[in-house]
Structure formats: C-alpha cells, structure tokens
Write an enzyme that holds these catalytic residues in place. Structure first.
Site, PDB file in Angstrom:
ATOM      1  N   ASP A  84       0.814  -1.216   0.000  1.00 30.20           N
ATOM      2  CA  ASP A  84       0.000   0.000   0.000  1.00 30.20           C
ATOM      3  C   ASP A  84       0.851   1.271   0.000  1.00 30.20           C
ATOM      4  OD1 ASP A  84       0.939  -0.472   2.562  1.00 30.20           O
ATOM      5  OD2 ASP A  84      -1.024  -0.830   3.430  1.00 30.20           O
TER       6      ASP A  84
ATOM      7  N   ASP B 204      -7.763  -2.862  14.054  1.00 24.14           N
ATOM      8  CA  ASP B 204      -9.152  -3.096  13.637  1.00 24.14           C
ATOM      9  C   ASP B 204      -9.276  -4.319  12.709  1.00 24.14           C
ATOM     10  OD1 ASP B 204      -8.065  -2.165  11.276  1.00 24.14           O
ATOM     11  OD2 ASP B 204      -9.383  -0.419  11.088  1.00 24.14           O
TER      12      ASP B 204
ATOM     13  N   HIS C 174      -7.403  -4.879   9.963  1.00 22.60           N
ATOM     14  CA  HIS C 174      -7.086  -4.668   8.544  1.00 22.60           C
ATOM     15  C   HIS C 174      -5.767  -5.336   8.155  1.00 22.60           C
ATOM     16  CE1 HIS C 174      -4.972  -0.626   9.615  1.00 22.60           C
ATOM     17  NE2 HIS C 174      -4.033  -1.385   9.117  1.00 22.60           N
TER      18      HIS C 174
ATOM     19  N   GLU D 160      -9.623  -1.932   5.169  1.00 23.10           N
ATOM     20  CA  GLU D 160     -10.327  -1.664   6.410  1.00 23.10           C
ATOM     21  C   GLU D 160     -11.577  -2.540   6.508  1.00 23.10           C
ATOM     22  OE1 GLU D 160      -8.789  -0.159   8.534  1.00 23.10           O
ATOM     23  OE2 GLU D 160      -8.324   1.950   8.137  1.00 23.10           O
TER      24      GLU D 160
HETATM   25  C1  GLP Z   1      -0.585   0.138   8.571  1.00 30.89           C
HETATM   26  C2  GLP Z   1      -0.183  -0.661   7.347  1.00 30.89           C
HETATM   27  C3  GLP Z   1      -0.395  -2.130   7.575  1.00 30.89           C
HETATM   28  C4  GLP Z   1       0.208  -2.518   8.913  1.00 30.89           C
HETATM   29  C5  GLP Z   1      -0.512  -1.817  10.020  1.00 30.89           C
HETATM   30  C6  GLP Z   1       0.043  -2.141  11.393  1.00 30.89           C
HETATM   31  O1  GLP Z   1      -1.896   0.497   8.600  1.00 30.89           O
HETATM   32  N1  GLP Z   1      -0.848  -0.270   6.158  1.00 30.89           N
HETATM   33  O2  GLP Z   1       0.195  -2.854   6.511  1.00 30.89           O
HETATM   34  O3  GLP Z   1       0.128  -3.909   9.095  1.00 30.89           O
HETATM   35  O4  GLP Z   1      -0.366  -0.438   9.815  1.00 30.89           O
HETATM   36  O5  GLP Z   1       1.092  -1.275  11.711  1.00 30.89           O
HETATM   37  P1  GLP Z   1       2.149  -1.511  12.828  1.00 30.89           P
HETATM   38  O6  GLP Z   1       2.990  -2.639  12.329  1.00 30.89           O
HETATM   39  O7  GLP Z   1       2.933  -0.236  12.894  1.00 30.89           O
HETATM   40  O8  GLP Z   1       1.415  -1.845  14.061  1.00 30.89           O
END
Ligand code: GLP
Length: 260
Positions: free
Chosen positions: A67, A136, A138, A143
């Site tokens: 993404d 959440d 995702h 989402e």
């Molecule tokens: C973002 C990314 C996801 C990731 C998530 C969790 O939203 N787009 O790919 O898995 O955050 O982030 P973190 O690893 O910082 O908890």
C-alpha cells in the site's frame, strides 16, 4: 492457518526471516509482497544481516508493497516509498526496477491500480506476502467492510487507523485519509502468506482473525481460507487466543518433514 507463538517479537521476526531466506535460496527470482509499519522492522533488519553476512542475494528478487498513501510524494518521510528505501531497499542488492509500490501521486488512480495488478500478474504472482495487522483487523489498508474479493484500489482509512498512524506525521494536517492498497483478493492470491503481530494492542484483532468467523468486518479473517497462511505471534499478541495451548502443542509436535 498455522499459528506460531514465539517468546517475543524478535524471535518471531527471526523465524519469519528464515522462511524468506529459504524461499530466496530455493527460488532466486522469487516475488515478495512486502509490508510497512513498525511490525516488520526487525524482519527487514534480519534480512539485511543475512544479505551482508550470509550472502542472501536479492539481485533477482522482485517486490510489490501492499500500500501507499494517496497524495504523498515518495520523498515524504511518512510515505511508504520512503520507509522501504530507508529500512530495506537501500541496504540490500535489490534492483530498483524490480521494487514496486503503488503510486500515491498517480494522475489516473484507477488506471494505476489496474496496472499494479497487471504488474503482479506479469511477474508470475506473489510467492510470499508479508503482512502486519491493524488493531481493527485490517491487512494492507483493507479496512473493515472491504470486499474479501477486492483488488488494488483506493480505500478511506478508519478513524482508528488514522489515530494509530498519526505518530508518523509531524504535521497532522499532512496525514492522508485515502490510500491505495492491494485488495484482500490480491493478498489471497499470494502462494504463501506470513502475518506478523506483536504486542497486546493486536491481541483482539488476532483472535478475531483466527478464531472468529470469516467476515469482511475483520479482513484478516479471510486468511482462514488461505491454503498456506502462517501467523508469527509474540506472547502478547497471542494473548486472546482461546486455543493457544493447542497451537503451541501443534508446533512442538510438528513432524520434521512438515517444518519450513
Ligand atoms: C498500517 C499498514 C499495515 C500494517 C498496520 C500495522 O496500517 N498499512 O500494513 O500492518 O499499519 O502497523 P504496525 O505494524 O505499525 O502496528
């Protein structure tokens, strides 16, 4: 699903890096799907170490990131282009031409999303997709309510995700509400999926994804339908799993021939 509960995040990251290392040595032109966020940082550090000290060769590897924020230039420190350059690409011998991320500045976004899917297909599909998970539920930036058949497209972030990721933006006014993300269907096409989740803030989402129903309300639950999805968890992220003792038992008793 295979649930691997490790003593801590470092052990889980190292175990995941070993799987990726084995794939690249078996298939030097492997196609990796990559993730951002704080979760895979140790995984990337370990892959860099294996590159420097153990000759892990990325010269024929192709990558596709999950993404990118819509409207952020690759030079923006909160962009995922920037993150990947800093934390991985610049420290291994990956060819820049084979390292792909969605284009957050595309003039024609739907066309750019279609092209991203075409590039993945032209590369032969993703051999192994690295995932984190949002609080959440995702994956990527899919989402809750994302179609489980979705492909690369624009999504609007939830308030929860905006709050969780606000720490990456020095100027809150610069935090985009929209992103381009591979779809759940795109992720499900990867031949192997490794999901990493660490810390108590992920426990609820992990439990819902693993032991709840398959539902668009928890996009990560789609992985229950994936033939080869492996979850690497630390103790805290596994904390809400009702069957965690069974998952440990399975792992301890795994026949040698079934191990990675
Ligand atoms: C973002 C990314 C996801 C990731 C998530 C969790 O939203 N787009 O790919 O898995 O955050 O982030 P973190 O690893 O910082 O908890």
């Amino acid at each position: 699903m295979e649930i691997i509960i490790q003593p801590d995040a470092d052990a889980a990251s190292l175990a995941g890096a070993a799987v990726i290392d084995a794939l690249i040595r078996r298939k030097p032109a492997a196609v990796l799907g990559l993730a951002t966020g704080s979760t895979p940082l140790t995984l990337y550090r370990e892959l860099i170490r294996r590159h420097r000290e153990e000759g892990l060769d990325f010269s024929r590897v192709t990558t596709f990131n999950l993404d990118e924020y819509l409207g952020l230039a690759p030079a923006h420190p909160a962009s995922y282009h920037f993150y990947m350059r800093e934390n991985f690409f610049h420290q291994v011998n990956l060819s820049a031409a084979r390292a792909h991320l969605p284009d957050g500045l595309a003039a024609d976004v739907p066309a750019a999303c279609r092209r991203y899917e075409e590039q993945i297909a032209a590369a032969g599909g993703i051999d192994l997709q690295v995932l984190g998970i949002g609080a959440d539920g995702h994956i990527g930036f899919n989402e809750p309510s994302s179609s489980l058949a979705s492909r690369t497209r624009v999504k609007t972030l939830t308030m929860e995700t905006l709050r969780d990721n606000a720490r990456h933006f020095t100027d809150p006014g610069e935090q985009p509400r929209h992103v381009i993300t591979m779809g759940v269907g795109t992720i499900m096409d990867a031949r192997t999926v490794l999901l990493f989740a660490f810390g108590p803030a992920k426990a609820r989402a992990v439990a819902a994804a693993v032991e709840g129903p398959v539902t668009a309300s928890v996009p990560a639950s789609a992985l229950q339908l994936h033939p080869r999805a492996v979850l690497f968890l630390d103790q805290a992220a596994a904390g809400d799993l009702r069957r965690r003792e069974y998952y440990r038992w399975v792992h301890e008793n795994k026949p040698d021939w079934q191990r990675f």
